[in-house]
Design a protein around this motif. Structure first.
Motif, PDB file in Angstrom:
ATOM      1  N   ASN A  24       0.810  -1.223   0.000  1.00 28.14           N
ATOM      2  CA  ASN A  24       0.000   0.000   0.000  1.00 28.14           C
ATOM      3  C   ASN A  24       0.841   1.270   0.000  1.00 28.14           C
ATOM      4  OD1 ASN A  24      -2.558  -1.304  -0.055  1.00 28.14           O
ATOM      5  ND2 ASN A  24      -2.286  -1.783   2.118  1.00 28.14           N
ATOM      6  N   ILE A  25       1.963   1.217  -0.725  1.00 33.55           N
ATOM      7  CA  ILE A  25       2.820   2.383  -0.898  1.00 33.55           C
ATOM      8  C   ILE A  25       2.618   2.875  -2.324  1.00 33.55           C
ATOM      9  CG2 ILE A  25       5.188   3.244  -0.976  1.00 33.55           C
ATOM     10  CD1 ILE A  25       5.903   1.042   1.053  1.00 33.55           C
ATOM     11  N   ASP A  26       2.093   4.092  -2.446  1.00 36.81           N
ATOM     12  CA  ASP A  26       1.898   4.669  -3.774  1.00 36.81           C
ATOM     13  C   ASP A  26       3.258   5.041  -4.359  1.00 36.81           C
ATOM     14  OD1 ASP A  26      -0.895   4.500  -3.711  1.00 36.81           O
ATOM     15  OD2 ASP A  26      -1.047   6.410  -2.645  1.00 36.81           O
ATOM     16  N   ALA A  27       3.471   4.608  -5.601  1.00 34.85           N
ATOM     17  CA  ALA A  27       4.725   4.910  -6.287  1.00 34.85           C
ATOM     18  C   ALA A  27       4.414   5.423  -7.688  1.00 34.85           C
ATOM     19  CB  ALA A  27       5.599   3.670  -6.377  1.00 34.85           C
ATOM     20  N   VAL A  28       5.262   6.304  -8.158  1.00 33.31           N
ATOM     21  CA  VAL A  28       5.148   6.845  -9.499  1.00 33.31           C
ATOM     22  C   VAL A  28       6.486   6.623 -10.188  1.00 33.31           C
ATOM     23  CG1 VAL A  28       4.778   8.945 -10.860  1.00 33.31           C
ATOM     24  CG2 VAL A  28       3.512   8.606  -8.738  1.00 33.31           C
ATOM     25  N   VAL A  29       6.447   6.098 -11.412  1.00 30.59           N
ATOM     26  CA  VAL A  29       7.670   5.921 -12.189  1.00 30.59           C
ATOM     27  C   VAL A  29       7.749   7.077 -13.178  1.00 30.59           C
ATOM     28  CG1 VAL A  29       8.982   4.417 -13.716  1.00 30.59           C
ATOM     29  CG2 VAL A  29       7.540   3.417 -11.922  1.00 30.59           C
ATOM     30  N   LEU A  30       8.767   7.895 -13.032  1.00 31.67           N
ATOM     31  CA  LEU A  30       8.963   9.048 -13.898  1.00 31.67           C
ATOM     32  C   LEU A  30      10.002   8.756 -14.971  1.00 31.67           C
ATOM     33  CD1 LEU A  30       9.086  11.910 -11.222  1.00 31.67           C
ATOM     34  CD2 LEU A  30       7.115  11.090 -12.520  1.00 31.67           C
ATOM     35  N   ASP A  31       9.951   9.494 -16.036  1.00 36.20           N
ATOM     36  CA  ASP A  31      10.919   9.442 -17.134  1.00 36.20           C
ATOM     37  C   ASP A  31      10.789   8.201 -18.002  1.00 36.20           C
ATOM     38  OD1 ASP A  31      11.982  11.884 -16.194  1.00 36.20           O
ATOM     39  OD2 ASP A  31      13.285  10.804 -14.809  1.00 36.20           O
ATOM     40  N   THR A  32       9.675   7.500 -17.912  1.00 35.79           N
ATOM     41  CA  THR A  32       9.494   6.296 -18.736  1.00 35.79           C
ATOM     42  C   THR A  32       9.529   6.633 -20.212  1.00 35.79           C
ATOM     43  OG1 THR A  32       8.228   5.214 -17.005  1.00 35.79           O
ATOM     44  CG2 THR A  32       7.944   4.366 -19.232  1.00 35.79           C
ATOM     45  N   HIS A  33       8.773   7.644 -20.607  1.00 43.78           N
ATOM     46  CA  HIS A  33       8.713   7.989 -22.024  1.00 43.78           C
ATOM     47  C   HIS A  33      10.042   8.532 -22.540  1.00 43.78           C
ATOM     48  CE1 HIS A  33       4.497   7.084 -22.137  1.00 43.78           C
ATOM     49  NE2 HIS A  33       4.280   7.891 -21.118  1.00 43.78           N
ATOM     50  N   ALA A  34      10.707   9.340 -21.732  1.00 42.45           N
ATOM     51  CA  ALA A  34      12.010   9.869 -22.138  1.00 42.45           C
ATOM     52  C   ALA A  34      13.017   8.744 -22.293  1.00 42.45           C
ATOM     53  CB  ALA A  34      12.509  10.891 -21.127  1.00 42.45           C
ATOM     54  N   SER A  40      16.888   3.404 -25.771  1.00 39.80           N
ATOM     55  CA  SER A  40      17.345   2.326 -24.887  1.00 39.80           C
ATOM     56  C   SER A  40      18.864   2.224 -24.799  1.00 39.80           C
ATOM     57  CB  SER A  40      16.736   0.987 -25.334  1.00 39.80           C
ATOM     58  OG  SER A  40      15.330   1.041 -25.281  1.00 39.80           O
ATOM     59  N   ILE A  41      19.519   3.386 -24.813  1.00 43.69           N
ATOM     60  CA  ILE A  41      20.969   3.383 -24.624  1.00 43.69           C
ATOM     61  C   ILE A  41      21.326   3.615 -23.158  1.00 43.69           C
ATOM     62  CG2 ILE A  41      21.505   4.093 -26.983  1.00 43.69           C
ATOM     63  CD1 ILE A  41      21.948   6.949 -25.907  1.00 43.69           C
ATOM     64  N   SER A  42      20.317   3.613 -22.322  1.00 37.45           N
ATOM     65  CA  SER A  42      20.464   3.750 -20.867  1.00 37.45           C
ATOM     66  C   SER A  42      20.991   5.103 -20.428  1.00 37.45           C
ATOM     67  CB  SER A  42      21.340   2.635 -20.306  1.00 37.45           C
ATOM     68  OG  SER A  42      20.766   1.382 -20.596  1.00 37.45           O
ATOM     69  N   ALA A  43      20.800   6.121 -21.253  1.00 32.05           N
ATOM     70  CA  ALA A  43      21.245   7.460 -20.874  1.00 32.05           C
ATOM     71  C   ALA A  43      20.298   8.096 -19.873  1.00 32.05           C
ATOM     72  CB  ALA A  43      21.361   8.346 -22.116  1.00 32.05           C
ATOM     73  N   ILE A  44      19.016   7.780 -19.981  1.00 33.95           N
ATOM     74  CA  ILE A  44      18.018   8.340 -19.076  1.00 33.95           C
ATOM     75  C   ILE A  44      17.386   7.198 -18.294  1.00 33.95           C
ATOM     76  CG2 ILE A  44      15.856   9.621 -18.896  1.00 33.95           C
ATOM     77  CD1 ILE A  44      16.611  10.977 -21.553  1.00 33.95           C
ATOM     78  N   GLN A  45      17.618   7.208 -17.003  1.00 33.77           N
ATOM     79  CA  GLN A  45      17.057   6.162 -16.169  1.00 33.77           C
ATOM     80  C   GLN A  45      15.673   6.573 -15.672  1.00 33.77           C
ATOM     81  OE1 GLN A  45      20.148   5.582 -13.185  1.00 33.77           O
ATOM     82  NE2 GLN A  45      20.741   3.727 -14.281  1.00 33.77           N
ATOM     83  N   ARG A  46      14.846   5.583 -15.429  1.00 34.08           N
ATOM     84  CA  ARG A  46      13.516   5.816 -14.870  1.00 34.08           C
ATOM     85  C   ARG A  46      13.652   5.990 -13.368  1.00 34.08           C
ATOM     86  NH1 ARG A  46      10.754   1.018 -18.459  1.00 34.08           N
ATOM     87  NH2 ARG A  46      11.668   1.777 -20.384  1.00 34.08           N
TER      88      ARG A  46
END
Length: 74
Positions: A24-34, A40-46
């Protein structure tokens, strides 16, 4: 909200968000689209973000993840 962890590992992120939800911990994953758009060169991590009052409990789940990864009881 505070940052819990950064990763490009889709399996880990899926496990972590499901585990957080189970507690019951609300989490948000940011930067998915970026992350996807950069090829997918792993320059921007989620980034996984949780509310400040849940941060310590969420960090305990990261310890659990490390135990599982290292072959521990999980």
């Amino acid at each position: 909200m505070e940052e819990l962890v950064r990763s490009n590992d889709a399996v880990f992120l899926s496990w972590l968000t499901a585990r957080l939800d189970g507690e019951n911990i609300d989490a948000v994953v940011l930067d998915t689209h970026a992350s996807v758009m950069e090829g997918s060169i792993s320059a921007i991590q989620r980034r996984v973000m949780v509310e400040s009052h849940n941060l310590n409990q969420a960090k305990l789940l990261l310890i659990e993840a490390e135990d599982i990864q290292n072959g521990g009881p999980g």
